[in-house]
Scaffold this active site. Structure first.
Site, PDB file in Angstrom:
ATOM      1  N   ARG A   1      22.542 105.996 142.734  1.00 11.98           N
ATOM      2  CA  ARG A   1      22.262 105.023 141.837  1.00 11.98           C
ATOM      3  C   ARG A   1      21.644 103.724 142.621  1.00 11.98           C
ATOM      4  O   ARG A   1      20.913 103.087 142.146  1.00 11.98           O
ATOM      5  CB  ARG A   1      23.373 104.568 140.809  1.00 11.98           C
ATOM      6  CG  ARG A   1      23.122 103.819 139.795  1.00 11.98           C
ATOM      7  CD  ARG A   1      24.128 103.670 138.959  1.00 11.98           C
ATOM      8  NE  ARG A   1      25.537 103.194 139.567  1.00 11.98           N
ATOM      9  CZ  ARG A   1      26.479 102.988 138.749  1.00 11.98           C
ATOM     10  NH1 ARG A   1      26.620 103.436 137.215  1.00 11.98           N
ATOM     11  NH2 ARG A   1      27.804 102.452 139.293  1.00 11.98           N
TER      12      ARG A   1
ATOM     13  N   LYS B   1      21.507  98.891 137.660  1.00 17.27           N
ATOM     14  CA  LYS B   1      22.755  97.973 137.816  1.00 17.27           C
ATOM     15  C   LYS B   1      22.534  96.791 138.444  1.00 17.27           C
ATOM     16  O   LYS B   1      22.784  96.458 139.553  1.00 17.27           O
ATOM     17  CB  LYS B   1      23.718  98.846 138.462  1.00 17.27           C
ATOM     18  CG  LYS B   1      25.232  98.243 138.333  1.00 17.27           C
ATOM     19  CD  LYS B   1      26.103  99.380 138.784  1.00 17.27           C
ATOM     20  CE  LYS B   1      27.789  98.780 138.544  1.00 17.27           C
ATOM     21  NZ  LYS B   1      28.000  98.794 137.169  1.00 17.27           N
TER      22      LYS B   1
ATOM     23  N   GLU C   1      26.810 100.687 124.554  1.00 16.01           N
ATOM     24  CA  GLU C   1      27.884 101.079 125.585  1.00 16.01           C
ATOM     25  C   GLU C   1      28.689  99.840 125.368  1.00 16.01           C
ATOM     26  O   GLU C   1      28.292  98.898 124.651  1.00 16.01           O
ATOM     27  CB  GLU C   1      26.907 101.112 126.827  1.00 16.01           C
ATOM     28  CG  GLU C   1      26.154 100.147 127.416  1.00 16.01           C
ATOM     29  CD  GLU C   1      25.440 100.343 128.572  1.00 16.01           C
ATOM     30  OE1 GLU C   1      26.090 101.239 129.490  1.00 16.01           O
ATOM     31  OE2 GLU C   1      24.302  99.739 129.057  1.00 16.01           O
TER      32      GLU C   1
END
Length: 280
Positions: free
Chosen positions: A51, A145, A177
């Site tokens: 990620r 992120k 979310e």
């Protein structure tokens, strides 16, 4: 005093400094990862490595730091048994401020630190979290992120002002979310519903690992957006993140979810996930 790691050096936290021209500070051109630490070991690293590579590519940051030995050494130096470890990479610190990155690339700024905190026996597990629903106002690139977290900070502050633990973000009547976690429900049919990890939400590492465990429990899983109405009609709700692991949600905007207590399926999923982390 805690030891941190900054650009190749292990330092006391009071001696770690970043230049004012760092692009992470000036433009939020920075990405990060957080992994839980259980029994003195950080968790799920292959997923975090993948990620952060995607996040760096989206943020136009180049870096090839070999993180696992650094994280192991930080855990050792700080005597951390349980908690989390945080790492961040920014676009570096050129000689002056400019929206464009320098033609001659500068070295990325890299740092990491540990935080002692309960992971397995968190107080909120027994009572569940209370949340508020908050309008979605973040930028469109949510899958990376990055450190552009101002809106998440404001939503968390709004939740605290309302006497709640956190907020779930809502876009056109659909839950996206949490402010720093993926959101899930177990609907009236007993199906686990989780927002797909497209551009609209962060592809959470805990989510990635927990959904297969839910299937092993015999739960059907639907990866789709769910509405606020579905949330209020759900049997159970919960979040997943590196810091909360799997955490029940029992109330939204003052209304009970299910019977207003942590759900049995959520607690069983949490138990299995913690066990999986320990085995891994």
């Amino acid at each position: 005093m805690r030891t941190v790691w900054l650009n190749g050096e292990y330092l006391p936290e009071t001696e770690a400094k970043v230049p004012i021209f760092d692009r992470g500070l000036l433009f939020a051109q920075g990405v990060y990862e957080v992994t839980p630490v259980i029994d003195g070991h950080f968790c799920n690293w292959p997923y975090h490595a993948e990620r952060i590579g995607r996040s760096m590519a989206l943020a136009r940051i180049t870096d090839n730091t070999d993180w696992p030995p650094i994280l192991d050494e930080l855990i050792r130096r700080n005597g951390l048994t349980e908690g989390r470890i945080y790492l961040q990479v920014t676009g570096g610190a050129p000689a002056d401020r400019d929206f464009l990155s320098p033609a001659d690339p500068v070295t990325a700024t890299r740092f990491a630190f540990t935080q002692a905190a309960p992971v397995v026996d968190q107080p909120k597990v027994g009572e569940g979290m209370r949340i508020i629903l908050h309008p979605e106002g973040r930028w469109a690139l949510r899958a990376a992120k990055t450190t552009q977290l101002l809106y998440a900070v404001l939503a968390k502050e709004a939740a605290r002002d309302a006497g709640a633990d956190d907020a779930w973000l809502v876009d056109n009547g659909m839950v996206t979310e949490g402010t720093s976690a993926n959101a899930h429900i177990i609907d009236s049919r007993g199906v686990l519903v989780s927002h797909p990890v497209d551009h609209g939400v962060l592809p959470g590492i805990t989510r990635l690992s927990a959904l297969p465990l839910a299937r092993e429990m015999g739960l059907a899983v639907e990866e789709r957006a769910f509405s606020v109405d579905e949330l209020f009609a759900a049997r159970e709700a919960f979040i997943t993140s590196a810091t909360t692991v799997v955490m029940p949600v029992v109330e939204a905007d003052g209304r009970k979810i299910g019977d207003g207590r942590p759900g049995a399926l959520t607690l069983e999923l949490r138990r299995r996930y913690v066990e999986r982390l320990r085995q891994a």
